[in-house]
Scaffold this motif. Structure first.
Motif: not given
Length: 296
Positions: A110-114, A117-118, A120-123
């Motif tokens: 969840l703390s990944n920088p991605l 930016q994304d 959908a990935f955050l959700e």
């Protein structure tokens, strides 16, 4: 030599070919200890021997065999109970470590920088993190339940065995006292029936009577209660094992709900595992085609 024993010592020394040889033996009532010196080297040997055994059979072979059989069953039960207690603790510790590790992994993702930016990935990672925390909470409830209903009762049950083993040791000590005094009585019975011998025989019989009664009482109690103790294990442990099963059923039922909901949140509709694998391989091939990761 052992303290509390009066030892008598006899020593012989001689010379053989210019080398000094010494032999000593010590008699202490329960053992013979030999020491010898040859050319400056000391060697010691202690040889125990049994106190005179009575001719009269104190305990029948059948009774002794029954006693040994029942006690052997309880010794095995003690070992099995301790092993089960140890294994259950390891199991719950492993469960706790697993769920905590899963929570840490989801938090790290969840703390990944991605995620910044994304969307959908955050959700997806937010849904995963929520699921892992719910799993950890249910796992902790399960572990607490197992601790109270299984591990603690096992520990309490194991705590009974030291008293049982002590009772067996007291019975063995009473038996040895019984044999010693019975042998003493028999020794006087075999002697010529003079006045002093008859007095000593009477005293020996009087000394024997309470010791014999004490042994018989201890022996009878253990023979009656050891089988009862052994058979009581079923009534004692059955509620614990039923509680263990219920705790596992509740936990895995909740896990099915949690991961079913998670699948619905992050799953791409219509894709099979094989299709996902092919997509991953295709993306990996694209990465390998980049010049910065190409082989030299």
């Amino acid at each position: 030599m052992a303290s509390g024993i009066l030892w008598s010592t006899v020593a012989l020394r001689w010379h053989c070919g210019g080398i000094a040889v010494a032999l000593q033996w010590h008699y202490g009532g329960t053992a013979v200890a030999l020491q010898w010196h040859y050319g400056g080297t000391a060697v010691a040997l202690r040889i125990p021997f049994k106190i005179g055994q009575p001719k009269k059979q104190i305990v029948s072979k059948t009774v002794e065999r029954d006693f040994e059989r029942e006690y052997d069953k309880l010794q095995k039960l003690e070992d099995q109970t301790k092993k089960l207690h140890k294994d259950m603790k390891k199991s719950t510790e492993a469960d706790t470590a697993m769920s905590k590790a899963a929570v840490k992994i989801s938090a790290d993702l969840l703390s990944n920088p991605l995620c910044e930016q994304d969307q959908a990935f955050l959700e997806s990672m937010t849904a995963l993190d929520t699921a892992m925390r719910r799993m950890d909470a249910f796992n902790q409830e399960k572990v607490n339940q197992i601790q109270k209903t299984v591990i603690d009762p096992l520990k309490k049950y194991s705590g009974v065995f030291p008293s049982l083993n002590m009772a067996v040791k007291r019975r063995e000590q009473a038996l040895q006292d019984y044999k010693r005094l019975q042998s003493k009585v028999e020794k006087y019975e075999e002697k010529e029936k003079t006045g002093p011998i008859m007095v000593k025989l009477h005293q020996a019989r009087e000394e024997l009577r309470p010791v014999r009664d004490d042994f018989e009482a201890k022996n009878k109690q253990l023979l009656e209660e050891m089988p009862k103790f052994y058979h009581s294990r079923i009534d004692y442990f059955q509620p614990s094992f039923e509680a263990l099963i219920r705790a596992q059923v509740v936990y895995f039922t909740e896990m099915h709900k949690i991961f079913s909901e998670l699948t619905e949140q992050i799953d791409q509709a219509g894709l099979t595992d094989e299709q996902r694998e092919r997509e991953n391989e295709a993306k990996l091939s694209e990465l390998r085609a980049l010049s910065i990761v190409a082989d030299d």
